[in-house]
Motif scaffolding. Structure first.
Motif, PDB file in Angstrom:
ATOM      1  N   ARG A 198      14.799 -15.047   1.658  1.00 25.17           N
ATOM      2  CA  ARG A 198      14.702 -13.641   1.267  1.00 25.17           C
ATOM      3  C   ARG A 198      13.708 -12.984   2.212  1.00 25.17           C
ATOM      4  N   ILE A 199      14.192 -12.002   2.966  1.00 21.37           N
ATOM      5  CA  ILE A 199      13.343 -11.329   3.948  1.00 21.37           C
ATOM      6  C   ILE A 199      13.015  -9.932   3.431  1.00 21.37           C
ATOM      7  N   ALA A 200      11.722  -9.605   3.406  1.00 19.30           N
ATOM      8  CA  ALA A 200      11.266  -8.268   3.029  1.00 19.30           C
ATOM      9  C   ALA A 200      11.236  -7.419   4.295  1.00 19.30           C
ATOM     10  N   ARG A 201      12.066  -6.387   4.321  1.00 19.77           N
ATOM     11  CA  ARG A 201      12.191  -5.521   5.492  1.00 19.77           C
ATOM     12  C   ARG A 201      11.881  -4.074   5.109  1.00 19.77           C
ATOM     13  N   CYS A 202      11.404  -3.329   6.074  1.00 19.17           N
ATOM     14  CA  CYS A 202      11.241  -1.900   5.862  1.00 19.17           C
ATOM     15  C   CYS A 202      12.630  -1.302   5.675  1.00 19.17           C
ATOM     16  N   PRO A 203      12.825  -0.488   4.627  1.00 21.69           N
ATOM     17  CA  PRO A 203      14.147   0.104   4.423  1.00 21.69           C
ATOM     18  C   PRO A 203      14.522   1.128   5.496  1.00 21.69           C
ATOM     19  N   CYS A 246      12.972   1.246   9.194  1.00 21.18           N
ATOM     20  CA  CYS A 246      13.059   0.688  10.549  1.00 21.18           C
ATOM     21  C   CYS A 246      13.591  -0.749  10.578  1.00 21.18           C
ATOM     22  N   LYS A 247      13.716  -1.366   9.408  1.00 19.22           N
ATOM     23  CA  LYS A 247      14.304  -2.717   9.240  1.00 19.22           C
ATOM     24  C   LYS A 247      13.454  -3.857   9.786  1.00 19.22           C
ATOM     25  N   VAL A 248      12.196  -3.607  10.149  1.00 21.95           N
ATOM     26  CA  VAL A 248      11.315  -4.673  10.618  1.00 21.95           C
ATOM     27  C   VAL A 248      11.020  -5.623   9.456  1.00 21.95           C
ATOM     28  N   ALA A 249      11.090  -6.919   9.718  1.00 23.83           N
ATOM     29  CA  ALA A 249      10.758  -7.934   8.719  1.00 23.83           C
ATOM     30  C   ALA A 249       9.244  -8.055   8.622  1.00 23.83           C
ATOM     31  N   LEU A 299       0.808  -1.219   0.000  1.00 25.60           N
ATOM     32  CA  LEU A 299       0.000   0.000   0.000  1.00 25.60           C
ATOM     33  C   LEU A 299       0.840   1.267   0.000  1.00 25.60           C
ATOM     34  N   LYS A 300       2.049   1.187   0.497  1.00 24.89           N
ATOM     35  CA  LYS A 300       2.926   2.361   0.563  1.00 24.89           C
ATOM     36  C   LYS A 300       4.265   1.976  -0.056  1.00 24.89           C
ATOM     37  N   ALA A 301       5.331   2.182   0.672  1.00 28.30           N
ATOM     38  CA  ALA A 301       6.678   1.912   0.156  1.00 28.30           C
ATOM     39  C   ALA A 301       6.906   0.420  -0.071  1.00 28.30           C
ATOM     40  N   GLU A 302       7.765   0.118  -1.015  1.00 27.02           N
ATOM     41  CA  GLU A 302       8.170  -1.262  -1.259  1.00 27.02           C
ATOM     42  C   GLU A 302       9.188  -1.675  -0.187  1.00 27.02           C
ATOM     43  N   PRO A 303       9.087  -2.906   0.283  1.00 29.04           N
ATOM     44  CA  PRO A 303      10.096  -3.365   1.245  1.00 29.04           C
ATOM     45  C   PRO A 303      11.429  -3.614   0.545  1.00 29.04           C
ATOM     46  N   GLU A 304      12.457  -3.627   1.337  1.00 29.92           N
ATOM     47  CA  GLU A 304      13.805  -3.957   0.882  1.00 29.92           C
ATOM     48  C   GLU A 304      13.964  -5.478   1.020  1.00 29.92           C
TER      49      GLU A 304
END
Length: 158
Positions: A69-74, A76-79, A51-56
């Motif tokens: 492969r872990i999708a994390r917030c670029p 706050c780094k939360v998975a 809905l918003k930013a793409e995860p890293e």
């Protein structure tokens, strides 16, 4: 259902119910999460809408040696979700704790209980497996079909 990371930069919406919710008690998940188990709701890739930013996407090692492969917030780094080699990119293992209402996704199965912490007590009626389970015996036919169809859809995208 919706959810996201701690800072709100990454938000997602989930369509429908999860295929299954696994509480993984392996020592690798304990180390990675900093707690006694990971709780993952399995969804097809196209039922997880950003809905918003793409995860890293961060490639990390795993006990199997195949990595994940872990999708994390670029920020706050939360998975927020992972892809594991066995399921490939077709299935996302969404971290239940990142959902706005995690109470909607209690575990269907406890896996790798051979390495769970001895002070963790599972409910008497919990489906518990010392290691991973046989998907053909645990997942209902309609859930296995959802997984097959997701693998087919992801293959068509290539």
């Amino acid at each position: 259902m919706e959810g996201g990371c701690a800072c709100g930069h990454v938000r997602y919406r989930l369509t429908g119910r999860p295929m299954i919710v696994n509480a993984c008690h392996c020592t690798w998940c304990q180390r990675e999460t900093g707690t006694v188990h990971a709780l993952n709701a399995v969804y097809e890739f196209d039922r997880v809408e950003h809905l918003k930013a793409e995860p890293e996407i961060v490639d990390t090692p795993s006990a199997s040696g195949k990595g994940q492969r872990i999708a994390r917030c670029p920020l706050c780094k939360v998975a927020v979700w992972s892809n594991y080699p066995g399921a490939g990119p077709a299935l996302r293992f969404v971290r239940v704790g990142t959902m706005d209402d995690p109470g909607q996704c209690p575990p269907d199965a406890h896996i790798f209980t051979s390495t769970k912490q001895p002070w963790v007590t599972l409910p008497a009626d919990a489906k518990a497996y010392p290691e991973f389970y046989d998907i053909s015996k645990v997942w209902p036919a309609e859930v296995r079909e959802r997984g097959r169809a997701a693998r087919e859809r992801i293959a068509q995208k290539k």
